[in-house]
Design an enzyme around this catalytic site. Sequence first.
Site, PDB file in Angstrom:
ATOM      1  N   GLU A 112       2.947  -1.642   2.779  1.00 40.91           N
ATOM      2  CA  GLU A 112       1.933  -0.576   2.883  1.00 40.91           C
ATOM      3  C   GLU A 112       1.663  -0.090   4.304  1.00 40.91           C
ATOM      4  O   GLU A 112       0.530  -0.117   4.775  1.00 40.91           O
ATOM      5  CB  GLU A 112       0.640  -1.048   2.221  1.00 40.91           C
ATOM      6  CG  GLU A 112       0.853  -1.468   0.769  1.00 40.91           C
ATOM      7  CD  GLU A 112      -0.419  -1.973   0.086  1.00 40.91           C
ATOM      8  OE1 GLU A 112      -1.444  -2.146   0.768  1.00 40.91           O
ATOM      9  OE2 GLU A 112      -0.366  -2.195  -1.133  1.00 40.91           O
TER      10      GLU A 112
ATOM     11  N   GLU B 180       5.814  -4.081  -8.526  1.00 39.28           N
ATOM     12  CA  GLU B 180       4.484  -4.516  -8.972  1.00 39.28           C
ATOM     13  C   GLU B 180       4.047  -3.703 -10.182  1.00 39.28           C
ATOM     14  O   GLU B 180       2.916  -3.211 -10.256  1.00 39.28           O
ATOM     15  CB  GLU B 180       3.463  -4.360  -7.829  1.00 39.28           C
ATOM     16  CG  GLU B 180       3.866  -5.073  -6.549  1.00 39.28           C
ATOM     17  CD  GLU B 180       2.815  -5.028  -5.446  1.00 39.28           C
ATOM     18  OE1 GLU B 180       1.659  -4.644  -5.712  1.00 39.28           O
ATOM     19  OE2 GLU B 180       3.166  -5.379  -4.305  1.00 39.28           O
TER      20      GLU B 180
HETATM   21  C1  XIL Z   1      -3.470  -8.069  -5.425  1.00 34.67           C
HETATM   22  C2  XIL Z   1      -3.578  -9.340  -6.257  1.00 34.67           C
HETATM   23  O1  XIL Z   1      -3.002  -9.112  -7.522  1.00 34.67           O
HETATM   24  C3  XIL Z   1      -5.029  -9.741  -6.402  1.00 34.67           C
HETATM   25  O2  XIL Z   1      -5.129 -11.000  -7.048  1.00 34.67           O
HETATM   26  C4  XIL Z   1      -5.694  -9.809  -5.020  1.00 34.67           C
HETATM   27  O3  XIL Z   1      -7.060 -10.064  -5.179  1.00 34.67           O
HETATM   28  C5  XIL Z   1      -5.496  -8.517  -4.254  1.00 34.67           C
HETATM   29  O4  XIL Z   1      -4.116  -8.218  -4.175  1.00 34.67           O
HETATM   30  N1  XIL Z   1      -0.526  -4.229  -3.751  1.00 34.67           N
HETATM   31  C6  XIL Z   1       0.015  -5.404  -3.319  1.00 34.67           C
HETATM   32  C7  XIL Z   1      -0.431  -6.686  -3.927  1.00 34.67           C
HETATM   33  O5  XIL Z   1       0.974  -5.386  -2.526  1.00 34.67           O
HETATM   34  O6  XIL Z   1      -0.394  -7.755  -3.015  1.00 34.67           O
HETATM   35  C8  XIL Z   1      -1.825  -6.574  -4.500  1.00 34.67           C
HETATM   36  O7  XIL Z   1      -2.096  -7.793  -5.184  1.00 34.67           O
HETATM   37  C9  XIL Z   1      -1.922  -5.377  -5.418  1.00 34.67           C
HETATM   38  C10 XIL Z   1      -1.631  -4.109  -4.670  1.00 34.67           C
END
Ligand code: XIL
Length: 374
Positions: free
Chosen positions: A158, A263
């Site tokens: 990001e 994701e």
């Molecule tokens: C999220 C997790 O799923 C949660 O448990 C945590 O509280 C916050 O982060 N983008 C990403 C991930 O790259 O690391 C994030 O994961 C979701 C958005």
Amino acid sequence: MKHHEQLWVLVALLILSMSCRDNQNKPENATTLKETFKDDFLIGTALSIDQINQTDARTDSLIKQQFNAITAENIMKAENIHPAWGQFDFDAADKFVAYGKQNDRYAVGHTLIWHSQLPSFVEAITDADSLRQFMDLHIGAVGQRYASSVAAWDVVNEALNEDGSWRESIFYRLLGEDYLVEAFRKAAEVAPDAALYYNDYNIEQPQKRAGTIRLIKKLQEAGVRIDGVGIQGHWHVDKLQLDAIEESILAYAELGVKVAITELDLTVLPNPWDLQGADVNQAFEGGVDMNPYANQLPDSVNQTLADSYEQLFRLFLKHRDKISRVTFWGVNDGQSWLNNWPIAGRTNYPLLFDRDNQPKAAFHRVIDIKKNTN
Ligand code: XIL
């Protein structure tokens, strides 16, 4: 038939009917995601700490049946693995890679350099030298420790704004654009066998895609290795932009890097103020109208979810030569971070397995694409 023979027939029939009922309900007897797509791309899931610890036998067996790639959902983020300067807490990450090794799974490290979930000692850094030292120490220690057990790293997560410009993270503010190159250079040095990815959300959108292309080219022009780009894939079920996704897969592949969907989840809930994306630092007030399916998901929405997943997987299959992996952000709906983001305490249904680990309509539709084409 004698009395005791009748009894045996009855017992046998009972056992048979029980096992049939079991078969219908148990995903282990259904075709699995990892088998179905084994010639196309890896199928992954994010694992929570409980799942790494295998605390729930049913979830654990579902994970083993369905997925051949695993990503650490939280435990490799800097705040967890590197809580104080030079002090590392490797326990959970060691378990994660051991789980990967024991089960012969493709383990993804998430993530080395990210502005969120940073330990407070990093947030407090105010000069470039210290931050550079942190990056070197962090990537060096973590990358080296898992050099033979993590197959791919999200090296930087990001780094961009929605318009494709650089996000004003602590890394960019203190080090400028070059922090990206330095991060990949160090990762390549300590983890020469791992695939190195840039990972971000909304990078299928034109402006952010253009920014990502600039970023990839910057690394390539600096002669630093980048193997792939991770499109996070946090999308809304009603707002899937298949054209933008396809154009992005093509554009990234054109640069000679692999594309992973890293994701994947599809929210079915209303987004506050038309929010799009996955900025973990955004949070909003809830209300009944923001949590419309607290008790159950209407069948119509369940079908829309199935339609969307089918369309997505048809697209992924069309570009299977460019796609290395499709990873879901969680195993089942109960685990999903989308129950608590961007509004806490909602009931969301974004994945292929329900709160009981049962396959949903979307699961069957995704599997059926291959059944019908074979
Ligand atoms: C999220 C997790 O799923 C949660 O448990 C945590 O509280 C916050 O982060 N983008 C990403 C991930 O790259 O690391 C994030 O994961 C979701 C958005």
